[in-house]
Design an enzyme around this catalytic site. Structure first.
Site, mmCIF file in Angstrom:
data_model
loop_
_atom_site.group_PDB
_atom_site.id
_atom_site.type_symbol
_atom_site.label_atom_id
_atom_site.label_comp_id
_atom_site.label_asym_id
_atom_site.label_seq_id
_atom_site.Cartn_x
_atom_site.Cartn_y
_atom_site.Cartn_z
ATOM 1 C CE LYS A 77 36.213 -19.039 78.391
ATOM 2 N NZ LYS A 77 37.567 -18.853 77.808
ATOM 3 C CD GLU B 139 38.022 -7.571 77.179
ATOM 4 O OE1 GLU B 139 37.294 -7.236 77.510
ATOM 5 O OE2 GLU B 139 38.030 -9.304 76.447
ATOM 6 C CG HIS C 154 24.022 14.505 60.263
ATOM 7 N ND1 HIS C 154 23.727 16.322 59.806
ATOM 8 C CD2 HIS C 154 23.874 13.717 59.464
ATOM 9 C CE1 HIS C 154 23.094 16.220 57.785
ATOM 10 N NE2 HIS C 154 23.164 14.568 57.737
ATOM 11 N N GLY D 43 35.904 -14.875 75.313
ATOM 12 C CA GLY D 43 34.325 -14.318 75.429
ATOM 13 C C GLY D 43 34.255 -13.151 74.109
ATOM 14 N NE ARG D 44 38.933 -10.409 72.818
ATOM 15 C CZ ARG D 44 39.777 -10.820 73.739
ATOM 16 N NH1 ARG D 44 39.197 -10.350 74.999
ATOM 17 N NH2 ARG D 44 41.007 -11.041 73.922
ATOM 18 C CD GLU E 65 30.000 -6.088 85.078
ATOM 19 O OE1 GLU E 65 30.423 -7.601 85.749
ATOM 20 O OE2 GLU E 65 30.538 -5.292 85.088
ATOM 21 C CE LYS F 20 36.276 -7.868 84.915
ATOM 22 N NZ LYS F 20 35.918 -9.710 84.412
#
Ligand code: F6P
Length: 499
Positions: free
Chosen positions: A184, A330, A361, A244-245, A190, A472
């Site tokens: 965005k 978030e 499990h 963003g999400r 990253e 960050k």
């Protein structure tokens, strides 16, 4: 504290009473009618939560006292409800059946590109480079639907850890690979670092000229994408009112459209729009995201059940819990409310999950017998897309079995106390008729709106994410200034990590 009105206080009193799910079921004979909703086969059941009818009524009154319906209208109308970033929150506009001009333009651009890529047959592999919302949504949908709809192979690279990119590049032939740089902001370290490495890899194999044919960008920051070397025609912009999400529905969905077909993406949008309409129009008492939001809020803030397990009984939804972690944590993992005050109640839950039966499990021991309670959200898909009918029956019988065990528990004998299951462990169930793009779209929009509802109940801005910034900044400072670190333990880490 604006939220702690008399209804809040009434809820506090209700929470002090002893609440047992089996007793609620016994004492409220029509409970299933009031705690379940069937939206043309998309079915929600919250009858096995620690919520009495009286509590539900109070929760609805509380939602009204928070002006939930007004806030909902404001969001859909594009008011700037993300106050700390002064932005509208309009992901619902991306799937509206009558799209705004810029949305229609973006969809047409995507469609053209997808169809052309499929027709030309030059590209065989897509690599989506992005992180957070620029990765989790499209990755989850692609993984969920690829077994039935796959057209092109898509890999997702998110981590700055070079192992992630290396493993994918090993699978790629340069001349047949398209890199999608999904960011965005086009500033995320990253993504930009992985993108630079991928560009070097490509240039090394095919020369500088190849970049324009093998890289596209999905971003609100077209200028930065062009500076990276991406052709203006290959930039798929979206608006800053897409969080963003919540961006899966924007051009961030290009990777899954290429991988699965544009018609699949359109069906996904239709499913989400169907849930938007339900959220907008159904009465609060029969509104799936509203009920989910209210009941979750009650268990977290009043009953102190702060863990939430996302338990899809469908392997194809393997990445759903990861997507939900970002979406919910978030959005509502916050302690400063809209007025700038510190809240004195617990807000968003911490979330974990895995597909059933794998989770059974791994962590279900804790779910059934730990003193630390988890609210479980089961998801079942009625029609499978494989021919092994008996396996599907066993899978879904496990979902029902877990629900029964969590509800009723089991009395242990004195000599085997470790076989005690207390029961009354709250959980809800969502059923999808099938894992079609439409029903998946409904499911994802349900969660988006649930989280919106809870943000209103907690008086939060669910649409910013300031809590991710400090770490960050400090990582960058460590890189820039490694020899001048003053924190003794951090200095030792810098040395041992050979930074
Ligand atoms: O670090 C958090 C975050 O800002 C998320 O909200 C977002 O989805 C992710 O980073 C990626 O951001 P971008 O799409 O701008 O690269």
């Amino acid at each position: 504290m604006p939220n702690k009105n008399t209804i809040w206080q009434q809820l506090e009193r209700l929470a002090k009473q002893s609440i047992s799910v089996p007793n609620l079921i016994k004492n409220e004979p029509n409970r299933l009618d009031h705690f379940s909703v069937d939206l043309d086969g998309f079915y929600f059941d919250a009858s096995k939560t620690r919520t009495s009818q009286q509590t539900l009524d109070s929760l609805i009154t509380y939602a009204k006292s928070c002006n939930l319906e007004d806030w909902r209208s404001k969001m859909f109308a594009g008011e700037r409800i993300n106050n700390t970033e002064d932005r509208a929150v309009l992901h619902t506009a991306l799937r509206a059946s009558n799209p705004r001009k810029e949305v229609a333009k973006s969809l047409a651009h995507m469609k053209r590109f997808v169809q052309q890529t499929h027709q030309e047959k030059r590209i065989k592999t897509i690599v989506n480079i992005g992180i957070g919302g620029s990765d989790l949504g499209p990755r989850m949908v692609y993984e969920a639907l690829k077994s039935t709809q796959q057209k092109l192979n898509v890999y997702y690279v998110s981590n700055i850890d070079g192992h992630d990119l290396q493993a994918v590049l090993k699978q790629c032939e340069a001349d047949k690979t398209l890199f999608i740089i999904a960011s965005k902001t086009f500033t995320t370290i990253e993504t930009l670092t992985n993108a630079e490495t991928a560009k070097k890899w490509l240039v090394n194999k095919l020369g500088q000229n190849a970049v324009k044919d093998h890289f596209v960008a999905l971003s609100t920051n077209s200028q930065a994408a062009q500076e990276f070397g991406i052709d203006a025609d290959n930039i798929f912009p979206f608006e800053d009112w897409v969080g963003g999400r919540f961006s899966l529905w924007s051009s961030i969905g290009l990777s899954l459209s290429l991988g699965l077909g544009f018609d699949v993406f359109e069906e996904l949008l239709h499913g989400a729009e169907n849930m938007d309409q339900h959220f907008l129009n159904a009465p609060l008492e029969q509104n799936i995201p509203v009920l989910m939001g209210l009941i979750g809020f009650w268990h977290i803030s009043f009953l102190n059940i702060h863990a939430l397990a996302c338990l899809p009984y469908d392997q194809r939804l393997e990445f759903l819990p990861l997507w939900l972690q970002q979406l919910d944590m978030e959005s509502n993992g916050k302690e400063i409310d809209r007025n700038g005050d510190k809240v004195d109640y617990i807000t968003g839950p911490y979330i974990y999950g895995q597909p059933g039966t794998n989770g059974q499990h791994a962590f279900y021991q804790h779910i059934h017998q730990s003193p630390l309670l988890t609210f479980c959200e089961f998801i079942g898909v009625i029609e499978p897309n494989h021919p092994y009918k008996n396996q599907h029956e066993i899978l879904l019988a496990n979902l029902v079995g877990q629900s029964l065990a969590l509800t009723n528990g089991q009395e242990a004998s004195k000599d085997e106390p470790y076989k005690q299951f207390n029961g009354s462990r709250p959980h809800s169930v969502l059923l999808l008729p099938s894992l079609s793009p439409f029903h998946l779209g409904q499911l994802l929009a349900t969660y988006e709106h649930k989280i919106f509802v809870q943000g209103i109940l907690w008086n939060l801005n669910s649409f910013d994410q300031w809590g991710v910034e400090l770490g960050k900044t400090l990582a960058k400072k460590v890189l820039d200034d490694k020899n001048n670190e003053t924190d003794v333990a951090a200095k030792e880490l810098v040395k041992r990590l050979k930074l």
